[in-house]
Design a protein around this motif. Structure first.
Motif, mmCIF file in Angstrom:
data_model
loop_
_atom_site.group_PDB
_atom_site.id
_atom_site.type_symbol
_atom_site.label_atom_id
_atom_site.label_comp_id
_atom_site.label_asym_id
_atom_site.label_seq_id
_atom_site.Cartn_x
_atom_site.Cartn_y
_atom_site.Cartn_z
ATOM 1 N N LEU A 1 0.840 -1.209 0.000
ATOM 2 C CA LEU A 1 0.000 0.000 0.000
ATOM 3 C C LEU A 1 0.872 1.255 0.000
ATOM 4 O O LEU A 1 0.574 2.242 -0.683
ATOM 5 C CB LEU A 1 -0.926 0.002 1.222
ATOM 6 C CG LEU A 1 -2.129 -0.942 1.156
ATOM 7 C CD1 LEU A 1 -2.866 -0.981 2.486
ATOM 8 C CD2 LEU A 1 -3.093 -0.519 0.045
ATOM 9 N N ALA A 2 1.974 1.203 0.757
ATOM 10 C CA ALA A 2 2.867 2.365 0.813
ATOM 11 C C ALA A 2 3.475 2.623 -0.562
ATOM 12 O O ALA A 2 3.648 3.777 -0.970
ATOM 13 C CB ALA A 2 3.960 2.122 1.845
ATOM 14 N N GLU A 3 3.785 1.557 -1.284
ATOM 15 C CA GLU A 3 4.350 1.748 -2.630
ATOM 16 C C GLU A 3 3.313 2.313 -3.592
ATOM 17 O O GLU A 3 3.631 3.133 -4.455
ATOM 18 C CB GLU A 3 4.893 0.419 -3.145
ATOM 19 C CG GLU A 3 6.151 0.045 -2.394
ATOM 20 C CD GLU A 3 6.968 -1.017 -3.085
ATOM 21 O OE1 GLU A 3 6.364 -1.863 -3.770
ATOM 22 O OE2 GLU A 3 8.198 -1.006 -2.916
ATOM 23 N N ILE A 4 2.066 1.900 -3.421
ATOM 24 C CA ILE A 4 0.989 2.455 -4.264
ATOM 25 C C ILE A 4 0.856 3.950 -3.994
ATOM 26 O O ILE A 4 0.723 4.769 -4.900
ATOM 27 C CB ILE A 4 -0.352 1.733 -3.983
ATOM 28 C CG1 ILE A 4 -0.280 0.302 -4.492
ATOM 29 C CG2 ILE A 4 -1.511 2.461 -4.621
ATOM 30 C CD1 ILE A 4 -1.528 -0.498 -4.248
ATOM 31 N N LYS A 5 0.898 4.289 -2.700
ATOM 32 C CA LYS A 5 0.761 5.699 -2.319
ATOM 33 C C LYS A 5 1.857 6.536 -2.990
ATOM 34 O O LYS A 5 1.600 7.623 -3.514
ATOM 35 C CB LYS A 5 0.842 5.822 -0.794
ATOM 36 C CG LYS A 5 0.846 7.260 -0.307
ATOM 37 C CD LYS A 5 1.041 7.365 1.188
ATOM 38 C CE LYS A 5 1.319 8.811 1.566
ATOM 39 N NZ LYS A 5 1.587 8.993 2.983
ATOM 40 N N LYS A 6 3.068 5.977 -2.984
ATOM 41 C CA LYS A 6 4.210 6.733 -3.492
ATOM 42 C C LYS A 6 4.241 6.763 -5.026
ATOM 43 O O LYS A 6 4.409 7.835 -5.622
ATOM 44 C CB LYS A 6 5.482 6.043 -2.969
ATOM 45 C CG LYS A 6 6.703 6.915 -2.996
ATOM 46 C CD LYS A 6 7.836 6.216 -2.247
ATOM 47 C CE LYS A 6 9.113 6.342 -3.031
ATOM 48 N NZ LYS A 6 10.060 5.283 -2.774
ATOM 49 N N GLY A 7 4.023 5.603 -5.627
ATOM 50 C CA GLY A 7 4.292 5.520 -7.069
ATOM 51 C C GLY A 7 3.082 5.636 -7.973
ATOM 52 O O GLY A 7 3.217 6.007 -9.142
ATOM 53 N N ILE A 8 1.896 5.310 -7.459
ATOM 54 C CA ILE A 8 0.750 5.216 -8.374
ATOM 55 C C ILE A 8 -0.302 6.291 -8.129
ATOM 56 O O ILE A 8 -0.790 6.918 -9.078
ATOM 57 C CB ILE A 8 0.146 3.798 -8.291
ATOM 58 C CG1 ILE A 8 1.185 2.852 -8.872
ATOM 59 C CG2 ILE A 8 -1.180 3.712 -9.042
ATOM 60 C CD1 ILE A 8 0.831 1.451 -8.948
ATOM 61 N N LEU A 9 -0.624 6.516 -6.864
ATOM 62 C CA LEU A 9 -1.708 7.468 -6.576
ATOM 63 C C LEU A 9 -1.456 8.871 -7.162
ATOM 64 O O LEU A 9 -2.365 9.457 -7.754
ATOM 65 C CB LEU A 9 -1.956 7.563 -5.063
ATOM 66 C CG LEU A 9 -2.482 6.297 -4.400
ATOM 67 C CD1 LEU A 9 -2.728 6.536 -2.918
ATOM 68 C CD2 LEU A 9 -3.760 5.824 -5.072
ATOM 69 N N PRO A 10 -0.232 9.422 -7.022
ATOM 70 C CA PRO A 10 -0.048 10.776 -7.571
ATOM 71 C C PRO A 10 -0.320 10.831 -9.075
ATOM 72 O O PRO A 10 -0.806 11.833 -9.578
ATOM 73 C CB PRO A 10 1.423 11.083 -7.278
ATOM 74 C CG PRO A 10 1.809 10.143 -6.190
ATOM 75 C CD PRO A 10 0.992 8.922 -6.363
ATOM 76 N N LYS A 11 -0.031 9.717 -9.783
ATOM 77 C CA LYS A 11 -0.258 9.714 -11.233
ATOM 78 C C LYS A 11 -1.740 9.523 -11.545
ATOM 79 O O LYS A 11 -2.312 10.173 -12.408
ATOM 80 C CB LYS A 11 0.527 8.549 -11.878
ATOM 81 C CG LYS A 11 2.021 8.815 -11.959
ATOM 82 C CD LYS A 11 2.732 7.732 -12.739
ATOM 83 C CE LYS A 11 3.359 6.720 -11.810
ATOM 84 N NZ LYS A 11 3.873 5.526 -12.393
ATOM 85 N N ASP A 12 -2.385 8.616 -10.799
ATOM 86 C CA ASP A 12 -3.795 8.307 -11.080
ATOM 87 C C ASP A 12 -4.744 9.401 -10.596
ATOM 88 O O ASP A 12 -5.808 9.591 -11.156
ATOM 89 C CB ASP A 12 -4.194 6.992 -10.388
ATOM 90 C CG ASP A 12 -3.845 5.788 -11.226
ATOM 91 O OD1 ASP A 12 -3.139 5.970 -12.230
ATOM 92 O OD2 ASP A 12 -4.279 4.667 -10.883
#
Ligand SMILES: Cc1cc2nc3c(=O)[nH]c(=O)nc-3n(C[C@H](O)[C@H](O)[C@H](O)COP(=O)(O)OP(=O)(O)OC[C@H]3O[C@@H](n4cnc5c(N)ncnc54)[C@H](O)[C@@H]3O)c2cc1C
Length: 427
Positions: free
Chosen positions: A179-190
């Motif tokens: 989840l932490a990796e999603i927060k860092k790498g994916i959420l800002p883009k999506d």
């Protein structure tokens, strides 16, 4: 059930998990009739469920059809059935598709989430024991962000982006890291129009360390990894309730969240008829002797998570992990043949091959019997071991290609709401 009557003794196995499948494979070429019953027509590779929940893998890459695993075995029958009751006296199992007599029964039904009697938590939290549950969690995580984007109420938005994981074992740690990796790498883009920096991931552990079954070194390093990823690690705190909005604990601390993942414990998946008695022990597991015979029975066995084999080294039973299940399944296969041939059975000896957990990209901790290491190399070892134990060449290839793609692209493309998750309680 349309199972032919033959002159061979009939062995009924309940459960096509790690234990049931390794047992069935051992019995494949023997002069016995094997009937395997499972409520799913596939074997689930549970250690990678968290990757399904977080969009890293598609569910079909960690599942494998049971019929395909056993397709070349003569005298083998699979039935898609939920076993509802075991009649030990008349030697039969009662299922949703009919009854079946057995000469020998092996219970390999695994474990289920343990809510320790808290029905509120059971009702409102998310579990991650099966593929459907993991898909629910995947949908809920993504739905939360879609909702967070729409609400103008700051408290509500924060609660939607707040993820609380209860339980600091491998499941909780691996999920928190992903989840932490999603927060860092994916959420800002999506979600460029949402302040995703506000998303919080909390992991709550009731004891003084995470990854309790592993070495102190592995536990400390995993905590370091998590904190560097921005996960809030709370120790010595016990969650007392969750009403769908607020998590209360045995301290003053409370958490407002729309998502509580309960990874705080499992118990044996017992079946009526064999769920009450002197054979039920620690964690609702079936007490077995060194030959995996359930206490008080000659012809009923239990293997894997549901069984509790006690010895000096493991006074509350072997760990509920894949290796004991696989090893017990294999050994019982050999012992059943010996039993049927009138030869003495051999006691089970557990070979501890160690434990490992990953926290994210380039971050894992590995405890082998003789070596301990953490970091990038541990991560490669973790990946290799998981690929090796996955069933099916296609699954190994698909998972491998996905991992390489995700690594190179910093991506998780399975972030899809295929079947929306309906919250049980909605304002
Ligand atoms: C999220 C998660 C992560 C994990 N990570 C790791 C890890 O990294 N390393 C590790 O070693 N272990 C890990 N484990 C634990 C490991 O997966 C289990 O110890 C292992 O699956 C136990 O194998 P089993 O055969 O006893 O049970 P299972 O694999 O659970 O199989 C039980 C089978 O029985 C079937 N069944 C149950 N009841 C019935 C019924 N009444 N009728 C019909 N069918 C029934 C189920 O459908 C299932 O197919 C993890 C578990 C989870 C949930």
């Amino acid at each position: 059930m349309n199972i032919p009557v033959t002159s061979y003794p009939r062995i009924v196995i309940i459960g096509g998990g790690f234990a049931g499948i390794s047992l069935a494979k051992k019995l494949s070429m023997q002069e016995v009739q094997v009937v395997l019953l499972d409520r799913h027509n596939y074997h689930t590779f549970q250690p990678l469920l968290y990757q399904v929940s977080t969009g890293g893998l598609e569910p079909d890459s960690i599942a494998y059809p049971i019929r395909k695993i056993l397709k070349d075995f003569p005298n083998f029958h699979f039935r898609l059935a939920n076993v509802e009751e075991i009649n030990t006296e008349n030697r039969k199992v009662l299922t949703d598709i009919g009854e079946l007599k057995f000469d020998y029964l092996v219970v390999a039904s695994g474990s289920e989430t343990n809510y320790f009697g808290n029905s509120e938590i059971e009702k409102h939290s998310m579990a991650m024991k099966t593929i459907p549950q993991s898909l629910n969690l995947r949908s809920l995580i993504l739905e939360n962000f879609e909702e967070a984007l729409l609400t103008s109420n700051l408290n509500e938005r924060n609660a939607l982006m707040n993820f609380v994981i209860v339980g600091g074992g491998p499941t909780g740690v691996e999920l928190a890291g992903a989840l932490a990796e999603i927060k860092k790498g994916i959420l800002p883009k999506d979600y460029p129009d949402l302040d995703t920096r506000l998303a919080q991931i909390h992991i709550i552990q009731s004891s003084d360390c995470i990854l309790k079954g592993m070495s102190a070194q592995a536990s400390a390093k995993a905590e370091d990894f998590l904190e560097n990823l921005g996960v809030n690690v709370w120790k010595n705190i016990r969650v007392t309730n969750y009403d769908g909005k607020t998590v209360t604990t045995n301290t003053d601390l409370t958490f407002e969240t729309a998502t509580l993942v309960w990874a705080a414990g499992v118990k044996g998946a017992t079946i009526k008829g064999l769920s009450v008695g002197e054979f039920i022990t620690h964690g609702s597991r079936l007490l077995v002797n060194g030959f995996n015979q359930v206490k008080g029975f000659e012809n009923i066995f239990a293997v894997g998570d549901i069984s509790c084999m006690v010895n000096e080294e493991f006074p509350i039973g072997l760990p509920m992990m894949a290796q004991p299940a696989i090893q017990q399944g294999k050994q019982l296969g050999e012992n059943m043949v010996r039993l049927i041939e009138g030869k003495p059975m051999r006691p089970f000896v557990y070979k501890d091959k160690g434990a490992m957990a990953t926290v994210g990209r380039n971050k894992a901790v590995v405890d082998l019997p003789k070596f301990r290491f953490q970091g990038v190399f541990a991560w490669y070892v973790w990946m290799f071991v998981h690929l090796f134990f996955l069933i099916g060449f296609r699954n190994r290839m698909v998972v491998f290609v996905n991992w390489v793609y995700n690594y190179v692209r910093f991506d998780r493309e399975a972030r899809l709401i295929i079947r929306p998750f309906k919250r049980k309680v909605k304002e």
